[in-house]
Write an enzyme that holds these catalytic residues in place. Structure first.
Site, PDB file in Angstrom:
ATOM      1  N   TYR A  92      31.743  10.975  -0.893  1.00 34.12           N
ATOM      2  CA  TYR A  92      32.772  10.238  -0.428  1.00 34.12           C
ATOM      3  C   TYR A  92      32.276   8.980   0.389  1.00 34.12           C
ATOM      4  O   TYR A  92      31.428   9.057   1.338  1.00 34.12           O
ATOM      5  CB  TYR A  92      33.523  11.233   0.603  1.00 34.12           C
ATOM      6  CG  TYR A  92      34.986  10.859   0.956  1.00 34.12           C
ATOM      7  CD1 TYR A  92      35.543   9.938   0.087  1.00 34.12           C
ATOM      8  CD2 TYR A  92      35.650  11.127   2.215  1.00 34.12           C
ATOM      9  CE1 TYR A  92      36.969   9.285   0.657  1.00 34.12           C
ATOM     10  CE2 TYR A  92      36.857  10.771   2.449  1.00 34.12           C
ATOM     11  CZ  TYR A  92      37.388   9.966   1.798  1.00 34.12           C
ATOM     12  OH  TYR A  92      38.877   9.377   2.007  1.00 34.12           O
TER      13      TYR A  92
ATOM     14  N   HIS B  63      41.194  21.778   1.029  1.00 35.97           N
ATOM     15  CA  HIS B  63      40.550  22.332   2.185  1.00 35.97           C
ATOM     16  C   HIS B  63      41.056  23.599   3.131  1.00 35.97           C
ATOM     17  O   HIS B  63      42.395  23.764   2.916  1.00 35.97           O
ATOM     18  CB  HIS B  63      40.345  21.044   3.373  1.00 35.97           C
ATOM     19  CG  HIS B  63      40.147  19.685   2.718  1.00 35.97           C
ATOM     20  ND1 HIS B  63      38.618  19.420   2.656  1.00 35.97           N
ATOM     21  CD2 HIS B  63      40.877  18.728   2.543  1.00 35.97           C
ATOM     22  CE1 HIS B  63      38.434  18.410   2.347  1.00 35.97           C
ATOM     23  NE2 HIS B  63      40.179  17.657   2.490  1.00 35.97           N
TER      24      HIS B  63
ATOM     25  N   TYR C 188      37.783  14.234  14.389  1.00 36.80           N
ATOM     26  CA  TYR C 188      39.157  14.531  14.416  1.00 36.80           C
ATOM     27  C   TYR C 188      39.284  16.067  14.522  1.00 36.80           C
ATOM     28  O   TYR C 188      38.764  16.801  14.233  1.00 36.80           O
ATOM     29  CB  TYR C 188      39.984  14.028  13.373  1.00 36.80           C
ATOM     30  CG  TYR C 188      39.770  14.693  12.114  1.00 36.80           C
ATOM     31  CD1 TYR C 188      40.558  15.379  11.347  1.00 36.80           C
ATOM     32  CD2 TYR C 188      38.566  14.042  11.165  1.00 36.80           C
ATOM     33  CE1 TYR C 188      39.977  16.282  10.299  1.00 36.80           C
ATOM     34  CE2 TYR C 188      38.295  14.665   9.913  1.00 36.80           C
ATOM     35  CZ  TYR C 188      39.169  15.653   9.430  1.00 36.80           C
ATOM     36  OH  TYR C 188      38.795  16.272   8.251  1.00 36.80           O
TER      37      TYR C 188
ATOM     38  N   ASP D 144      44.253  17.672  -2.230  1.00 41.80           N
ATOM     39  CA  ASP D 144      43.721  17.125  -0.831  1.00 41.80           C
ATOM     40  C   ASP D 144      44.456  17.988   0.280  1.00 41.80           C
ATOM     41  O   ASP D 144      44.380  17.471   1.372  1.00 41.80           O
ATOM     42  CB  ASP D 144      43.789  15.603  -0.714  1.00 41.80           C
ATOM     43  CG  ASP D 144      42.841  15.297   0.444  1.00 41.80           C
ATOM     44  OD1 ASP D 144      41.956  16.096   0.600  1.00 41.80           O
ATOM     45  OD2 ASP D 144      43.166  14.477   1.195  1.00 41.80           O
TER      46      ASP D 144
HETATM   47  C1  0GY Z   1      39.663  14.022   2.240  1.00 48.77           C
HETATM   48  C2  0GY Z   1      39.645  12.760   3.199  1.00 48.77           C
HETATM   49  C3  0GY Z   1      39.382  12.656   4.488  1.00 48.77           C
HETATM   50  C4  0GY Z   1      38.665  13.538   5.268  1.00 48.77           C
HETATM   51  C5  0GY Z   1      37.769  14.176   5.003  1.00 48.77           C
HETATM   52  O1  0GY Z   1      35.835  15.460   5.332  1.00 48.77           O
HETATM   53  C6  0GY Z   1      36.726  14.955   5.820  1.00 48.77           C
HETATM   54  O2  0GY Z   1      37.027  15.136   7.131  1.00 48.77           O
HETATM   55  O3  0GY Z   1      37.270  14.148   3.680  1.00 48.77           O
HETATM   56  C7  0GY Z   1      39.875  11.425   4.942  1.00 48.77           C
HETATM   57  O4  0GY Z   1      40.253  11.361   6.242  1.00 48.77           O
HETATM   58  O5  0GY Z   1      39.963  10.538   4.028  1.00 48.77           O
HETATM   59  O6  0GY Z   1      39.250  14.004   1.308  1.00 48.77           O
HETATM   60  O7  0GY Z   1      40.056  15.314   2.709  1.00 48.77           O
END
Ligand code: 0GY
Length: 308
Positions: free
Chosen positions: A157, A33, A49, A257
């Site tokens: 997800y 990310h 968050y 990640d």
């Molecule tokens: C990841 C997992 C998380 C967060 C997100 O989109 C997101 O905010 O995917 C998590 O908190 O499990 O893959 O980054």
């Protein structure tokens, strides 16, 4: 290498160690990310968050440090459907990053074409309840149909216990489907128990379904024994990821990640995460498929052999 840190960003984190495992040339980190920086790319008002800033420069420094050639940058929920930080990073990568965006039903064809031009090749549907509010499935299916016609895929997800309820929707998606983090198995449950068996059946019966065998640090209960000076982390996740790699070697992806949002108990060492790879893909041909051939097929199909 000196890991580039924003002042004040995770000051207590020493940065990634140097992995022992050398990834094959042309490897792709297929799940990472960028966050903000918040003053330039504000976080979404509806977010659940607020992460630390994690810039493209930091991501590219990490890529080089770990020995990777390319990134797939995935839109996280804290940026909602505002893909500007993602697009900025993809454009700055010199063709070495692709993106997975989040869009709403109202997105125009022109906006989708712009995303494609920047390097986006998929959309992400997030069903993890702590991260997002509910989006009607008919809206998501409409988006899936539109992006399928552009040759894009859908990343999903979700938590393992929600797969039965989501099964009909997932199996009706009209394009390639990529599951994040093996559908988050509960690794305290048996490998051959009903929950993970359902996930394996999902992949077995649907050849359009791929999986990222990523995020042992999120799934592990045993944790990172590296804290005790070893380089064998997250061993309780190994049987799950190894099973998926061995059975579906042409449909698996791997990613760091980075920067690991929402992990509160420990900050994962990305060097150690790279050293996890040979535990789940124990041979050189499997490692090449996982890290090079498969992500190149999905994200850079025009360069099928393409190490940079
Ligand atoms: C990841 C997992 C998380 C967060 C997100 O989109 C997101 O905010 O995917 C998590 O908190 O499990 O893959 O980054």
């Amino acid at each position: 290498m000196e890991f580039q840190k924003t002042p004040g960003w995770l000051d207590w984190y020493a940065g990634p160690s140097t992995p022992t495992f050398q990834v094959p040339p042309g490897s792709v980190d297929a799940h990472c990310h960028v966050f903000g920086p918040g003053h330039e790319f504000p976080f979404a008002p509806e977010r659940k968050y607020t992460p630390c800033d994690a810039s493209k420069a930091q991501l590219f420094a990490l890529r080089d440090h770990l020995g990777f050639s390319r990134n797939v940058i995935v839109q996280a929920t804290c940026h909602g459907a505002d893909n500007r930080a993602l697009v900025d990073a993809c454009r700055a990568s010199g063709g070495r990053a692709r993106g997975v965006a989040t869009v709403r039903r109202s997105v125009t064809d022109e906006a989708l074409a712009d995303l494609h031009q920047a390097g986006v090749r998929g959309v992400r549907f997030n069903f993890v309840k702590r991260l997002v509010d509910f989006t009607p499935k008919d809206e998501l299916m409409e988006i899936a149909g539109r992006v399928a016609s552009m040759g894009w895929h859908v990343v999903i997800y979700f938590e393992a216990q929600d797969l039965p309820e989501l099964w009909d929707f997932f199996t009706a998606l009209p394009t390639t489907v990529v599951v994040d983090h093996m559908g988050r198995p509960d690794v305290r449950k048996p490998l051959d128990g009903p929950e993970f068996s359902l996930f394996l059946r999902f992949m077995r019966e649907h050849p359009n379904v791929w999986s990222k065998v990523s995020c042992p640090e999120r799934l592990s209960v045993s944790g990172p024994p590296a804290l005790h000076g070893q380089r064998q982390a997250y061993q309780d996740v190994v049987p799950f990821a190894r099973k998926v790699v061995s059975e579906f070697e042409d449909r698996v992806l791997w990613g760091t990640d980075w920067p690991h949002p929402n992990l509160k108990d420990h900050m994962p060492d990305d060097g150690l995460l790279v050293d996890f790879i040979p535990h789940i893909a124990p041979t050189a041909p499997l490692q090449r498929k996982l890290l090079v051939t498969n992500p190149m097929r999905l994200y850079w199909p025009e360069e099928p052999h393409g190490p940079v």
